[in-house]
Every structure is written in C-alpha cells, then in structure tokens.
Design a protein around this motif. Structure first.
Motif, short mmCIF file in Angstrom:
data_model
loop_
_atom_site.label_atom_id
_atom_site.label_comp_id
_atom_site.label_asym_id
_atom_site.label_seq_id
_atom_site.Cartn_x
_atom_site.Cartn_y
_atom_site.Cartn_z
N LEU A 152 2.00 0.18 3.41
CA LEU A 152 1.60 -1.25 3.73
C LEU A 152 0.40 -1.37 4.05
N TYR A 153 -0.21 -0.43 5.33
CA TYR A 153 -1.44 -0.43 5.79
C TYR A 153 -2.29 -0.25 5.05
N VAL B 119 0.88 -8.87 -3.97
CA VAL B 119 0.83 -7.90 -5.19
C VAL B 119 0.22 -6.26 -4.81
N THR B 120 -0.81 -6.46 -4.35
CA THR B 120 -1.35 -5.11 -3.87
C THR B 120 -0.40 -4.43 -2.97
N GLN B 121 0.16 -4.82 -2.05
CA GLN B 121 1.15 -3.93 -1.25
C GLN B 121 2.58 -3.70 -2.16
N LEU B 122 2.80 -4.58 -2.69
CA LEU B 122 4.20 -4.30 -3.58
C LEU B 122 3.81 -3.17 -4.48
N VAL C 157 -1.96 -5.62 11.49
CA VAL C 157 -1.37 -4.46 11.86
C VAL C 157 -0.04 -4.47 12.53
N GLY C 158 0.04 -5.31 13.73
CA GLY C 158 1.20 -5.62 14.31
C GLY C 158 2.28 -6.13 13.61
N TRP C 159 2.24 -6.76 12.64
CA TRP C 159 3.29 -7.41 11.71
C TRP C 159 3.61 -6.29 10.51
N LEU C 160 2.62 -5.78 10.12
CA LEU C 160 2.77 -4.58 9.11
C LEU C 160 3.86 -3.70 9.81
#
Length: 147
Positions: free
Chosen positions: A12-13, A52-55, A135-138
């Motif tokens: 994710l990051y 989409v990039t994260q998926l 980043v905290g929510w990631l």
C-alpha cells in the motif's frame, strides 16, 4: 498475521508513493482542493487512480506470495483508505484539523509568499501533514485488510 500485515502495508505504501507522485496528473493536483464540483470531481479522479494503483500492487503481492486476501476485509480496508485520502486531498478538512490541533503554523511552513518564487523546495508543512495523514491511514487500512 504479522508477515501479512507487513507485506500489505509495504504494498500500500509503495503504491501510495507511485499514485500520489507519478500517476496523479498535474491537473488533478492543481484542482482537487478547489471548492465546488471542479474540486470534488478532480479529487474523485485522483482517488480512483490511486485506488487502482494500490489494488494492482496488492494483486501483484498476491500473485507472487501465498497471500490470498479475504474480500470483506479488503473492501473495508480500501474503503477506509480511499475515503481518508479523499478527505485529506480536499485540503480544507485537513487544514481545519491542523488549526484544531495547533498545527496551523506548521501547515504554513514553507508556503511561498504571494508574487514571489522564494521557496523552490519539494515540500511544505501542508505537504508533510498531508503525507503523514495518508501513511497513518495506510497503517489502519493494512491492519483491516490483514485480518
């Protein structure tokens, strides 16, 4: 779960960095914080390509490891991730949070003065607060997805 969480967070990051700095168009970056539908629509377009990039990163993770995400935690984690990304990138909510937490001076750190190009840098206080929010929510999203 520890290994899964670590792998999901890293995916994710990494995707966050690519989506926020390479995939997002300059037009989206310039307009996503504007008031009204112009800002909302550009923010939605950015968040969609971000998601989409994260998926794709998570799909690649699943393809090369034995991780098989459960649909409900994946959907819930991505929903949290994308909703909080949208909130931050509309800018006003995050600025109000900075005001409420006493971080307004930091928010304004490095902001160029009107009619001056006196801050040729890669970031400002607003950018640092934005990225730390993401980043905290990631981290939270990775916890949810890894359940």
């Amino acid at each position: 779960m520890t290994d899964t969480f670590a792998a999901v967070f890293v995916a994710l990051y990494a995707a966050h960095q690519v989506a926020d700095h390479w995939i997002q168009t300059q037009h989206q970056a310039d307009h996503k914080g504007k008031p009204g539908w112009v800002g909302r629509w550009n923010c939605v377009k950015h968040v969609a390509t971000y998601g989409v990039t994260q998926l794709l990163a998570l799909a690649l993770l699943a393809a090369v490891t034995d991780w098989r995400p459960a649909l409900v935690p994946l959907a819930a984690g991505m929903a949290v991730n994308l909703a909080t990304h949208y909130i931050a990138d509309r800018r006003t909510p995050l600025f109000r949070l900075a005001l409420a937490t006493g971080s307004a001076a930091f928010w304004k750190l490095g902001t160029p003065r009107a009619d001056h190009n006196d801050n040729p840098s890669l970031g400002t206080g607003a950018y640092a607060l934005d990225q730390s929010w993401h980043v905290g929510w990631l981290f939270v999203a990775a916890l949810i997805i890894s359940v």
